[in-house]
Design an enzyme around this catalytic site. Structure first.
Site, PDB file in Angstrom:
ATOM      1  N   ARG A  54      28.018  -2.629 -28.057  1.00 31.69           N
ATOM      2  CA  ARG A  54      29.362  -2.276 -27.615  1.00 31.69           C
ATOM      3  C   ARG A  54      29.620  -0.807 -27.906  1.00 31.69           C
ATOM      4  O   ARG A  54      28.803  -0.145 -28.524  1.00 31.69           O
ATOM      5  CB  ARG A  54      30.402  -3.194 -28.281  1.00 31.69           C
ATOM      6  CG  ARG A  54      30.046  -3.505 -29.703  1.00 31.69           C
ATOM      7  CD  ARG A  54      31.074  -3.310 -30.731  1.00 31.69           C
ATOM      8  NE  ARG A  54      31.943  -2.189 -30.590  1.00 31.69           N
ATOM      9  CZ  ARG A  54      31.723  -0.976 -31.120  1.00 31.69           C
ATOM     10  NH1 ARG A  54      30.619  -0.690 -31.796  1.00 31.69           N
ATOM     11  NH2 ARG A  54      32.599  -0.021 -30.971  1.00 31.69           N
ATOM     12  N   GLY A  55      30.798  -0.330 -27.441  1.00 31.10           N
ATOM     13  CA  GLY A  55      31.082   1.103 -27.528  1.00 31.10           C
ATOM     14  C   GLY A  55      30.621   1.724 -26.212  1.00 31.10           C
ATOM     15  O   GLY A  55      29.484   1.475 -25.782  1.00 31.10           O
ATOM     16  N   ALA A  56      31.499   2.522 -25.585  1.00 30.14           N
ATOM     17  CA  ALA A  56      31.235   2.941 -24.202  1.00 30.14           C
ATOM     18  C   ALA A  56      29.848   3.567 -23.955  1.00 30.14           C
ATOM     19  O   ALA A  56      29.105   3.084 -23.087  1.00 30.14           O
ATOM     20  CB  ALA A  56      32.351   3.856 -23.731  1.00 30.14           C
ATOM     21  N   ARG A  97      31.810  -5.850 -18.421  1.00 30.78           N
ATOM     22  CA  ARG A  97      32.960  -5.201 -19.079  1.00 30.78           C
ATOM     23  C   ARG A  97      33.513  -4.131 -18.137  1.00 30.78           C
ATOM     24  O   ARG A  97      32.833  -3.136 -17.853  1.00 30.78           O
ATOM     25  CB  ARG A  97      32.529  -4.590 -20.425  1.00 30.78           C
ATOM     26  CG  ARG A  97      31.951  -5.639 -21.367  1.00 30.78           C
ATOM     27  CD  ARG A  97      31.999  -5.209 -22.804  1.00 30.78           C
ATOM     28  NE  ARG A  97      33.359  -5.174 -23.307  1.00 30.78           N
ATOM     29  CZ  ARG A  97      33.711  -4.584 -24.457  1.00 30.78           C
ATOM     30  NH1 ARG A  97      32.792  -3.974 -25.187  1.00 30.78           N
ATOM     31  NH2 ARG A  97      34.957  -4.591 -24.866  1.00 30.78           N
ATOM     32  N   GLN A 202      36.321  -4.175 -35.371  1.00 33.78           N
ATOM     33  CA  GLN A 202      35.218  -3.199 -35.316  1.00 33.78           C
ATOM     34  C   GLN A 202      35.370  -2.124 -36.396  1.00 33.78           C
ATOM     35  O   GLN A 202      34.377  -1.589 -36.894  1.00 33.78           O
ATOM     36  CB  GLN A 202      35.170  -2.520 -33.930  1.00 33.78           C
ATOM     37  CG  GLN A 202      34.704  -3.413 -32.803  1.00 33.78           C
ATOM     38  CD  GLN A 202      35.866  -4.077 -32.088  1.00 33.78           C
ATOM     39  OE1 GLN A 202      36.899  -4.349 -32.675  1.00 33.78           O
ATOM     40  NE2 GLN A 202      35.693  -4.362 -30.810  1.00 33.78           N
ATOM     41  N   ASP A 243      36.977   4.965 -23.641  1.00 29.27           N
ATOM     42  CA  ASP A 243      36.174   4.129 -22.741  1.00 29.27           C
ATOM     43  C   ASP A 243      36.223   4.635 -21.305  1.00 29.27           C
ATOM     44  O   ASP A 243      35.280   4.437 -20.541  1.00 29.27           O
ATOM     45  CB  ASP A 243      36.625   2.670 -22.831  1.00 29.27           C
ATOM     46  CG  ASP A 243      36.054   2.055 -24.100  1.00 29.27           C
ATOM     47  OD1 ASP A 243      36.607   2.308 -25.179  1.00 29.27           O
ATOM     48  OD2 ASP A 243      34.998   1.391 -24.004  1.00 29.27           O
ATOM     49  N   ASN A 253      41.245   3.473 -24.403  1.00 33.81           N
ATOM     50  CA  ASN A 253      40.423   3.228 -25.596  1.00 33.81           C
ATOM     51  C   ASN A 253      40.882   1.908 -26.210  1.00 33.81           C
ATOM     52  O   ASN A 253      41.822   1.271 -25.722  1.00 33.81           O
ATOM     53  CB  ASN A 253      40.552   4.400 -26.581  1.00 33.81           C
ATOM     54  CG  ASN A 253      39.519   4.325 -27.690  1.00 33.81           C
ATOM     55  OD1 ASN A 253      38.328   4.139 -27.423  1.00 33.81           O
ATOM     56  ND2 ASN A 253      39.934   4.421 -28.932  1.00 33.81           N
ATOM     57  N   LYS A 254      40.235   1.512 -27.275  1.00 35.66           N
ATOM     58  CA  LYS A 254      40.510   0.212 -27.908  1.00 35.66           C
ATOM     59  C   LYS A 254      42.001  -0.047 -28.088  1.00 35.66           C
ATOM     60  O   LYS A 254      42.732   0.867 -28.478  1.00 35.66           O
ATOM     61  CB  LYS A 254      39.769   0.175 -29.254  1.00 35.66           C
ATOM     62  CG  LYS A 254      39.955  -1.078 -30.071  1.00 35.66           C
ATOM     63  CD  LYS A 254      39.631  -2.351 -29.324  1.00 35.66           C
ATOM     64  CE  LYS A 254      38.216  -2.440 -28.800  1.00 35.66           C
ATOM     65  NZ  LYS A 254      38.031  -3.526 -27.817  1.00 35.66           N
TER      66      LYS A 254
HETATM   67  O1  MRU Z   1      35.348  -3.325 -27.299  1.00 39.21           O
HETATM   68  P1  MRU Z   1      34.477  -2.247 -27.861  1.00 39.21           P
HETATM   69  O2  MRU Z   1      34.072  -2.514 -29.268  1.00 39.21           O
HETATM   70  O3  MRU Z   1      33.323  -1.921 -26.966  1.00 39.21           O
HETATM   71  O4  MRU Z   1      35.425  -0.980 -27.879  1.00 39.21           O
HETATM   72  C1  MRU Z   1      34.915   0.247 -28.293  1.00 39.21           C
HETATM   73  C2  MRU Z   1      35.928   1.315 -28.312  1.00 39.21           C
HETATM   74  O5  MRU Z   1      37.055   1.132 -27.909  1.00 39.21           O
HETATM   75  C3  MRU Z   1      35.488   2.670 -28.727  1.00 39.21           C
HETATM   76  O6  MRU Z   1      36.537   3.342 -29.320  1.00 39.21           O
HETATM   77  C4  MRU Z   1      35.056   3.388 -27.450  1.00 39.21           C
HETATM   78  O7  MRU Z   1      34.016   2.749 -26.809  1.00 39.21           O
HETATM   79  C5  MRU Z   1      34.791   4.813 -27.589  1.00 39.21           C
HETATM   80  S1  MRU Z   1      33.695   5.367 -28.856  1.00 39.21           S
HETATM   81  C6  MRU Z   1      32.193   4.954 -28.429  1.00 39.21           C
END
Ligand code: MRU
Length: 355
Positions: A54-56, A97, A202, A243, A253-254
Site C-alpha cells: 500500500r501507499g501510492a 484501488r 497505518q 494519493d 490523501n488518507k
Molecule cells: O490506504 P493506504 O494505506 O494505501 O493509504 C496511504 C496514504 O494515504 C499515504 O499517505 C499516501 O499513499 C501517500 S505516501 C506514500
C-alpha cells in the site's frame, strides 16, 4: 540492481526476483515480518486490494510488477491477442484501488511498453524491464524528494505525520517520512508525532515501526489529539504524502488529512505535501474529480477482527479525503518545490510535468 537500497538500509515493500515478486505483507506489521512470493497477477491484485502492499508509489510499482507477471502468464501467438490478454490483466489490477494515481500511471506505461514491441517474443522481457525501470524511477524520485524536502526542516523541529509515508509506502526513503529520514541523517534533530490513522492504523503500526528502524524519535498519538498538541505549540510543521494531486493542487490523501490541514491553518503551522510527479494528475482540474475509494464497513466496526461497535450500525468508510490547495503551503516533488502563489493563494505548477 538497486545497490542504492543496500546503502540506505531501510525496509522495502517489494522486490523483483526474476519471475516473481517478493512482497512484505504490511497487514501483519509490526507484529510479524512475513514475506510473500507472488507469481500471478491476480494474486498481486488481491495483495493491493487487501493492503498487503500500500501507499501510492508502492501501489504503482506493485501494479507494474503485476503487469509483468501477467505478461509471463500469457499464451498468445499474435501480438494483437497478447495485447488483448494483457489489457484484461490491466483491468483487474486497475480495479483494485481507484484513488492512487500512481497505479494507473504505471499500468498505462506498461501497456505502452508492450505496444511498442515488435514481436510477441520480445514483449515479456520488455514488460519486466519496464516494471524494473518504474521501480528504479520511484526509488530515485524518493531520494530526490527527500533531499529537496529536508531543506524545509529546521533542527529541533517537531513534525506531525498522517498515515504511513516512509519506505513501506514509497520504495527508497518514502515521501513525507522520507524527508524526515533524510533530515535526520543530515544530523538535524527531528521528532515525529505520528497520527495513529484510523481505521486501519497505518500510522500506529507502520510509521512508528519505520521511525524506530531509522532511529528517529517518535511519539504516537490518536488522530483526535493533533489539535490539542498544535494549540499547545508542540507541532512545528505537518508533512503528509498524497494519493492523487489535481491540476490546481487539491490533494487526495488518507482520510483525516483534510482535518489536520484545517487545524494547521488555524494554528499557522506550515502544511507540506510530498509526492512524486507520478501522483500528479493534470487531467483532473480540481480535487472534486478525484475518485475516492470506499472500503468495507468492517474496517470501522472491527479492530484486529474483533467487533467493538453495535451490530448492524450504519457505517461510512471513505479511504481518502481531499485537502483544497489553499491549505497547502508547498508540494515537494522530485523535480522541485511547488509553492503557493501570493496573488490567488493557490498552488502554481511552475515545473513541467510529463504525463
Ligand atoms: O490506504 P493506504 O494505506 O494505501 O493509504 C496511504 C496514504 O494515504 C499515504 O499517505 C499516501 O499513499 C501517500 S505516501 C506514500
Amino acid at each position: 540492481m538497486f545497490s542504492v537500497l543496500k546503502k540506505i538500509r531501510l525496509p522495502q515493500p517489494l522486490e523483483w526476483r526474476g519471475d516473481k515478486v517478493r512482497l512484505l505483507d504490511q497487514t501483519l506489521l509490526p507484529l510479524e515480518e512475513v514475506y510473500l512470493d507472488i507469481t500471478d497477477y491476480r494474486e498481486m491484485a488481491t495483495a493491493i486490494k487487501e493492503l498487503k502492499v500500500r501507499g501510492a508509489p508502492a501501489i504503482g510499482v506493485a501494479g507494474a510488477y503485476g503487469m509483468a507477471l501477467g505478461g509471463l502468464q500469457i499464451k498468445a501467438r499474435s501480438k494483437a491477442s497478447f495485447l488483448e490478454k494483457l489489457h484484461a490483466a490491466a483491468q483487474t489490477l486497475a480495479g483494485t484501488r481507484p484513488t492512487a494515481r500512481n497505479l494507473f500511471w504505471a499500468i498505462e506505461r506498461m501497456e505502452k511498453a508492450a505496444r511498442n514491441c515488435g514481436r510477441v517474443a520480445e514483449i515479456k522481457q520488455a514488460l519486466i524491464a519496464e516494471a524494473v525501470k518504474i521501480h528504479e524511477t520511484e526509488v530515485d524520485n524518493s531520494m530526490k524528494m527527500s533531499r529537496k524536502g529536508a531543506r524545509l526542516l529546521k533542527s529541533g523541529c517537531r513534525v506531525l505525520t498522517h498515515c504511513n509515508t516512509g519506505p513501506l509506502a514509497a520504495p527508497g526513503y518514502g515521501t513525507a517520512l522520507g524527508v524526515v529520514i533524510y533530515a535526520h541523517r543530515q544530523g538535524k534533530k527531528v521528532h515525529v508525532y505520528a497520527d495513529e490513522t484510523r481505521p486501519l492504523l497505518q500510522g500506529a503500526r507502520l510509521t512508528t515501526w519505520e521511525c524506530q528502524k531509522a532511529g528517529i524519535p517518535v511519539t504516537l498519538i490518536t488522530d483526535n489529539m493533533a489539535g490539542w498538541l498544535m494549540k499547545r505549540g508542540e507541532i512545528d510543521c505537518v508533512i503528509v504524502g498524497a494519493d492523487r494531486i489535481a491540476a490546481n493542487g487539491d490533494t487526495a490523501n488518507k482520510i483525516g488529512t483534510y482535518s489536520v490541514a484545517v487545524l494547521a491553518k488555524e494554528h499557522n503551522i506550515p502544511f507540506y505535501v510530498v509526492a512524486p510527479t507520478s501522483t500528479i494528475d493534470l487531467s483532473m482540474k480540481t480535487g472534486d474529480e478525484i475518485p475516492i475509494e470506499q472500503r468495507k464497513p468492517e474496517e470501522v466496526t472491527h479492530i484486529g477482527g474483533i467487533r467493538f461497535a453495535a451490530s448492524n450500525v450504519a457505517v461510512v468508510n471513505p479511504a481518502f479525503d481531499v485537502t483544497p490547495a489553499r491549505y497547502i503551503t508547498a508540494i515537494v516533488t522530485e523535480r522541485g518545490i511547488i509553492r503557493k502563489s501570493f496573488e490567488d493563494g493557490n498552488l502554481k505548477f511552475p515545473i513541467r510535468i510529463r504525463q
